[in-house]
Design an enzyme around this catalytic site. Structure first.
Site, mmCIF file in Angstrom:
data_model
loop_
_atom_site.group_PDB
_atom_site.id
_atom_site.type_symbol
_atom_site.label_atom_id
_atom_site.label_comp_id
_atom_site.label_asym_id
_atom_site.label_seq_id
_atom_site.Cartn_x
_atom_site.Cartn_y
_atom_site.Cartn_z
ATOM 1 N N HIS A 20 15.082 -49.158 -52.845
ATOM 2 C CA HIS A 20 16.077 -49.533 -53.848
ATOM 3 C C HIS A 20 15.533 -50.469 -54.928
ATOM 4 O O HIS A 20 16.228 -50.741 -55.906
ATOM 5 C CB HIS A 20 17.282 -50.199 -53.175
ATOM 6 N N HIS B 265 15.834 -53.568 -59.795
ATOM 7 C CA HIS B 265 16.691 -53.487 -58.599
ATOM 8 C C HIS B 265 17.749 -52.426 -58.863
ATOM 9 O O HIS B 265 18.742 -52.680 -59.548
ATOM 10 C CB HIS B 265 17.331 -54.856 -58.332
#
Length: 163
Positions: free
Chosen positions: A68, A83
């Protein structure tokens, strides 16, 4: 002749958009870790395309095991975190395809991941993607774009200079 070898680079690092989408101020991210800049300053992008591009020339420092997030270090030493989404660590990689690994040398605009933001959204997660300057003690953001649409791998979203 040797003077140019020891000259400090005063030019700011131009950071390209890692995603196509809408740029928003970090303060608008619905997560206090990012909106209160606990990890550092930066911007966020609401994605409109799945491709994720390297925002700088440099290398991949860390691909998180849950896929992620990716951190990179530019040739100038700027460390950035991309992110993808919020609380997406809980998806354990679902919705993410990583195209690089730790230590991979990358160029601006080179694809580094695919972020299936539609799938991530359908799994109940926010897709807004913070782009954070991690070593703000050594560098500072000089120019930030916000409120505009941006094209991943092409448009400059911020400039970062030595502090």
């Amino acid at each position: 002749m040797f003077k140019s070898l020891f000259k400090k680079n005063k030019e700011p690092e131009q950071v390209q958009a890692p995603l196509t989408g809408k740029i928003v101020a970090l303060e608008e991210v619905p997560d206090p870790v990012f909106s209160q800049k606990m990890m550092g300053d930066g911007i966020a992008i609401i994605p409109a395309d799945k491709k994720v591009y390297s925002p700088v020339d440099g290398e991949v420092v860390n691909v998180f095991p849950t896929k992620h997030a990716i951190s990179l270090r530019s040739k100038m030493g700027v460390e950035l975190l991309i992110h993808m989404g919020l609380e997406t660590v809980e998806l354990k990689g679902e919705g993410f395809q990583i195209l690089v690994q730790d230590g991979t040398k990358v160029s601006k605009g080179e694809p580094i991941a695919e972020f299936d933001f539609e799938k991530v959204s359908s799994l109940g997660k926010e897709v807004i993607t913070p782009v954070i300057l991690l070593n703000g003690d050594q560098f500072k953001i000089e120019n930030k774009q916000t409120g505009a649409s941006t094209t991943g791998g092409k448009d400059i979203i911020m400039e970062i200079a030595k502090a």
